[in-house]
Write a protein that holds these residues in place. Structure first.
Motif, PDB file in Angstrom:
ATOM      1  N   THR A   1       0.849  -1.186   0.000  1.00  0.00           N
ATOM      2  CA  THR A   1       0.000   0.000   0.000  1.00  0.00           C
ATOM      3  C   THR A   1       0.885   1.237   0.000  1.00  0.00           C
ATOM      4  N   GLY A   2       0.622   2.147  -0.932  1.00  0.00           N
ATOM      5  CA  GLY A   2       1.353   3.411  -0.946  1.00  0.00           C
ATOM      6  C   GLY A   2       2.225   3.632  -2.155  1.00  0.00           C
ATOM      7  N   LEU A   3       2.288   2.658  -3.070  1.00  0.00           N
ATOM      8  CA  LEU A   3       3.128   2.794  -4.261  1.00  0.00           C
ATOM      9  C   LEU A   3       2.326   2.503  -5.523  1.00  0.00           C
ATOM     10  N   GLY A   4       2.599   3.268  -6.565  1.00  0.00           N
ATOM     11  CA  GLY A   4       2.160   2.939  -7.894  1.00  0.00           C
ATOM     12  C   GLY A   4       3.368   2.518  -8.717  1.00  0.00           C
ATOM     13  N   VAL A   5       3.137   1.802  -9.803  1.00  0.00           N
ATOM     14  CA  VAL A   5       4.218   1.395 -10.695  1.00  0.00           C
ATOM     15  C   VAL A   5       4.145   2.269 -11.944  1.00  0.00           C
ATOM     16  N   GLY A   6       5.083   3.190 -12.036  1.00  0.00           N
ATOM     17  CA  GLY A   6       5.086   4.151 -13.121  1.00  0.00           C
ATOM     18  C   GLY A   6       6.088   3.815 -14.207  1.00  0.00           C
ATOM     19  N   VAL A   7       6.295   4.774 -15.103  1.00  0.00           N
ATOM     20  CA  VAL A   7       7.166   4.622 -16.267  1.00  0.00           C
ATOM     21  C   VAL A   7       8.413   5.472 -16.055  1.00  0.00           C
TER      22      VAL A   7
ATOM     23  N   PRO B   1       2.198  -1.926 -25.347  1.00  0.00           N
ATOM     24  CA  PRO B   1       1.241  -0.813 -25.367  1.00  0.00           C
ATOM     25  C   PRO B   1       1.875   0.517 -24.965  1.00  0.00           C
ATOM     26  N   LEU B   2       2.867   0.484 -24.077  1.00  0.00           N
ATOM     27  CA  LEU B   2       3.531   1.727 -23.689  1.00  0.00           C
ATOM     28  C   LEU B   2       4.241   2.359 -24.881  1.00  0.00           C
ATOM     29  N   LEU B   3       5.082   1.576 -25.567  1.00  0.00           N
ATOM     30  CA  LEU B   3       5.832   2.123 -26.688  1.00  0.00           C
ATOM     31  C   LEU B   3       4.907   2.553 -27.824  1.00  0.00           C
ATOM     32  N   ALA B   4       3.878   1.760 -28.099  1.00  0.00           N
ATOM     33  CA  ALA B   4       2.941   2.126 -29.153  1.00  0.00           C
ATOM     34  C   ALA B   4       2.295   3.482 -28.852  1.00  0.00           C
ATOM     35  N   GLY B   5       1.906   3.702 -27.599  1.00  0.00           N
ATOM     36  CA  GLY B   5       1.280   4.958 -27.210  1.00  0.00           C
ATOM     37  C   GLY B   5       2.241   6.131 -27.279  1.00  0.00           C
ATOM     38  N   LEU B   6       3.467   5.938 -26.813  1.00  0.00           N
ATOM     39  CA  LEU B   6       4.456   7.016 -26.852  1.00  0.00           C
ATOM     40  C   LEU B   6       4.776   7.409 -28.293  1.00  0.00           C
TER      41      LEU B   6
ATOM     42  N   ARG C   1       2.878   7.010 -30.978  1.00  0.00           N
ATOM     43  CA  ARG C   1       1.731   7.696 -31.585  1.00  0.00           C
ATOM     44  C   ARG C   1       1.688   9.165 -31.175  1.00  0.00           C
ATOM     45  N   ALA C   2       2.103   9.445 -29.961  1.00  0.00           N
ATOM     46  CA  ALA C   2       1.961  10.788 -29.405  1.00  0.00           C
ATOM     47  C   ALA C   2       3.076  11.742 -29.809  1.00  0.00           C
ATOM     48  N   SER C   3       4.169  11.237 -30.387  1.00  0.00           N
ATOM     49  CA  SER C   3       5.330  12.099 -30.596  1.00  0.00           C
ATOM     50  C   SER C   3       6.026  11.826 -31.920  1.00  0.00           C
ATOM     51  N   ALA C   4       5.963  12.806 -32.823  1.00  0.00           N
ATOM     52  CA  ALA C   4       6.710  12.692 -34.078  1.00  0.00           C
ATOM     53  C   ALA C   4       8.208  12.702 -33.818  1.00  0.00           C
ATOM     54  N   GLU C   5       8.648  13.458 -32.813  1.00  0.00           N
ATOM     55  CA  GLU C   5      10.080  13.497 -32.501  1.00  0.00           C
ATOM     56  C   GLU C   5      10.585  12.136 -32.049  1.00  0.00           C
ATOM     57  N   LEU C   6       9.773  11.451 -31.255  1.00  0.00           N
ATOM     58  CA  LEU C   6      10.173  10.128 -30.795  1.00  0.00           C
ATOM     59  C   LEU C   6      10.210   9.146 -31.971  1.00  0.00           C
ATOM     60  N   ARG C   7       9.244   9.268 -32.888  1.00  0.00           N
ATOM     61  CA  ARG C   7       9.241   8.400 -34.068  1.00  0.00           C
ATOM     62  C   ARG C   7      10.467   8.654 -34.940  1.00  0.00           C
TER      63      ARG C   7
ATOM     64  N   GLU D   1       8.704  -2.603 -32.233  1.00  0.00           N
ATOM     65  CA  GLU D   1       9.842  -3.436 -32.644  1.00  0.00           C
ATOM     66  C   GLU D   1      11.020  -2.573 -33.090  1.00  0.00           C
ATOM     67  N   GLU D   2      10.733  -1.528 -33.884  1.00  0.00           N
ATOM     68  CA  GLU D   2      11.804  -0.630 -34.311  1.00  0.00           C
ATOM     69  C   GLU D   2      12.407   0.106 -33.127  1.00  0.00           C
ATOM     70  N   PHE D   3      11.550   0.541 -32.207  1.00  0.00           N
ATOM     71  CA  PHE D   3      12.047   1.246 -31.013  1.00  0.00           C
ATOM     72  C   PHE D   3      13.060   0.383 -30.282  1.00  0.00           C
ATOM     73  N   CYS D   4      12.709  -0.851 -29.986  1.00  0.00           N
ATOM     74  CA  CYS D   4      13.592  -1.731 -29.230  1.00  0.00           C
ATOM     75  C   CYS D   4      14.893  -1.987 -29.974  1.00  0.00           C
ATOM     76  N   ALA D   5      14.802  -2.254 -31.267  1.00  0.00           N
ATOM     77  CA  ALA D   5      15.998  -2.557 -32.052  1.00  0.00           C
ATOM     78  C   ALA D   5      16.947  -1.362 -32.101  1.00  0.00           C
ATOM     79  N   ARG D   6      16.408  -0.168 -32.319  1.00  0.00           N
ATOM     80  CA  ARG D   6      17.266   1.012 -32.399  1.00  0.00           C
ATOM     81  C   ARG D   6      17.880   1.343 -31.042  1.00  0.00           C
TER      82      ARG D   6
END
Length: 266
Positions: free
Chosen positions: A85-91, A189-194, A196-202, A210-215
């Motif tokens: 009790t008292g903790l969340g699991v964040g990113v 789902p985390l990487l897919a969402g990130l 989608r939200a950021s052209a700079e990240l893409r 898959e590309e994110f992990c490989a790079r």
């Protein structure tokens, strides 16, 4: 030796080798990781060892086995399921050179969830500290003591611990649209969402998980640029646990491994 192999239990895969599997498979119940086997737990509290909460891949036996094998550490690791009790699991607000964006705890007084306490001896603790960058000035994590009652850790027999260590990210955690720490939903789902939200990240990491992990795995400098992007764009926020890490670094008295605090009444 009794128990079952990690392969038999579906716990053998390490996110270090398969980043999209992060945080990896966790055991169904308490046990002792001994080489490539999980043995039954003979007790839940180990006063001669250091309790460390696992919020990400450190609760994955395949990942722990990988870390220990790098340093030829073969002693068993008790892994005890706990109600926390008292903790969340964040990113974590950094891109890991293992190819994923890992988990980090944040303060969440009303949150209740099941996590594992890993009870580590001195050599095991040194290995995990090193894997999290604790000894390095530019490492990603601090190991901080989280005392009860700020964080309540209850074991299956009703025992409540006096506290436990956890690895707190030095970069903070990623926030959601309301500015609060976001919860880690699993790697894909985390990487897919990130992405989608950021052209700079893409542009940096490609358009798919898959590309994110490989790079990321191929370029440590790219990971650093991703981490810098999180900070520059204001995507990171404080975890609320920084004071525990700061107190430990400055040598203030913040408590440490000690006796349990008793048991719940039936």
């Amino acid at each position: 030796m009794t128990g079952r192999t990690l392969e038999e239990l579906g716990l053998a895969e390490a996110p270090r080798d398969h980043p999209l599997s992060y945080p990896g498979a966790w055991p169904a119940d308490s046990g002792v990781l001994c080489g490539d086997r999980m043995l039954p737990a003979d007790r839940l509290v180990h006063p001669d060892r250091v309790p460390v909460l696992a919020v990400g891949s450190n609760a994955c036996p395949g990942q722990l086995r990988h870390k220990m094998a790098e340093f030829s550490v073969t002693s068993g690791i008790p892994m005890v399921k706990a109600r926390v009790t008292g903790l969340g699991v964040g990113v974590s607000a950094h891109v890991s050179r293992m190819g994923y964006v890992s988990a980090s705890p944040f303060r969440a007084p009303a949150a209740v969830r099941e996590l594992f306490v890993t009870w580590l001896d001195a050599r095991q603790l040194a290995v995990v500290d090193a894997s999290e960058g604790v000894p390095l000035p530019a490492g990603n994590y601090d190991r901080a003591w989280l005392p009860a009652p700020d964080v309540r850790i209850e074991l299956a027999d009703g025992t409540a611990l006096a506290g436990a260590y956890a690895y707190v990210n030095r970069h903070g955690v990623l926030r959601d649209g309301d500015g609060a720490p976001r919860h880690h939903p699993g790697q894909r789902p985390l990487l897919a969402g990130l992405l989608r939200a950021s052209a700079e990240l893409r542009e940096l990491f490609g358009g798919t998980p898959e590309e994110f992990c490989a790079r990321a795995r191929a370029d440590a400098g790219l990971c650093d640029r991703g981490t810098e992007l999180f900070a520059q764009r204001g995507w990171a926020t404080a975890s609320g646990l920084e004071r525990y890490a700061d107190a430990r670094r400055s040598g203030e008295r913040t408590g440490g491994p000690g006796p349990v605090r008793g048991r719940r009444r039936p």
